[in-house]
Design a protein around this motif. Sequence first.
Motif, short mmCIF file in Angstrom:
data_model
loop_
_atom_site.label_atom_id
_atom_site.label_comp_id
_atom_site.label_asym_id
_atom_site.label_seq_id
_atom_site.Cartn_x
_atom_site.Cartn_y
_atom_site.Cartn_z
N ARG A 71 0.83 -1.22 0.00
CA ARG A 71 0.00 0.00 0.00
C ARG A 71 0.86 1.26 0.00
O ARG A 71 0.53 2.23 -0.67
CB ARG A 71 -0.94 -0.01 1.21
N LEU A 72 1.95 1.24 0.78
CA LEU A 72 2.84 2.40 0.81
C LEU A 72 3.53 2.59 -0.54
O LEU A 72 3.66 3.72 -1.01
CB LEU A 72 3.87 2.25 1.93
N ARG A 73 3.98 1.52 -1.15
CA ARG A 73 4.62 1.61 -2.47
C ARG A 73 3.64 2.17 -3.50
O ARG A 73 4.01 2.97 -4.36
CB ARG A 73 5.12 0.25 -2.91
N ALA A 74 2.37 1.75 -3.41
CA ALA A 74 1.35 2.24 -4.34
C ALA A 74 1.15 3.74 -4.20
O ALA A 74 0.72 4.41 -5.15
CB ALA A 74 0.04 1.49 -4.11
N LYS A 75 1.46 4.27 -3.03
CA LYS A 75 1.32 5.72 -2.79
C LYS A 75 2.61 6.47 -3.08
O LYS A 75 2.73 7.65 -2.83
CB LYS A 75 0.86 5.98 -1.36
N GLY A 76 3.63 5.72 -3.55
CA GLY A 76 4.87 6.37 -3.94
C GLY A 76 5.96 6.38 -2.90
O GLY A 76 7.01 7.01 -3.10
#
Length: 79
Positions: A71-76
Motif C-alpha cells: 500500500r505504501l509503495r502504491a502511494k509512492g
Amino acid sequence: MRQATTIRLTGETLECINYLAEATNRSKSYLLQEAVEQYVQREKAVVDEIRQGIDAMNEGRTVSHKVVKERLRAKGFNV
C-alpha cells in the motif's frame, strides 16, 4: 471539584515556573494546573489509542507487513 496535592520539583523547574508566572502575570498554581491537565489529557489519548489498537489486534483486525508495504509503495513511498 479541585483538590490540593503536593509536588516536588527541581530547582531549575521551579525557577522556570517562577519566571513564567511573572512574565505572564499568572499564578504558579495556574501554570502548574495547566501543565498537568495538558499532560494528563495527552497521555490519556495515547493510552486510549494503544488500547484501541490492542482491541483491534485481539479481534483480528490487522494488516500484514507485506500488505502495508504494498500500500505504501502504491502511494509512492520507497519501502
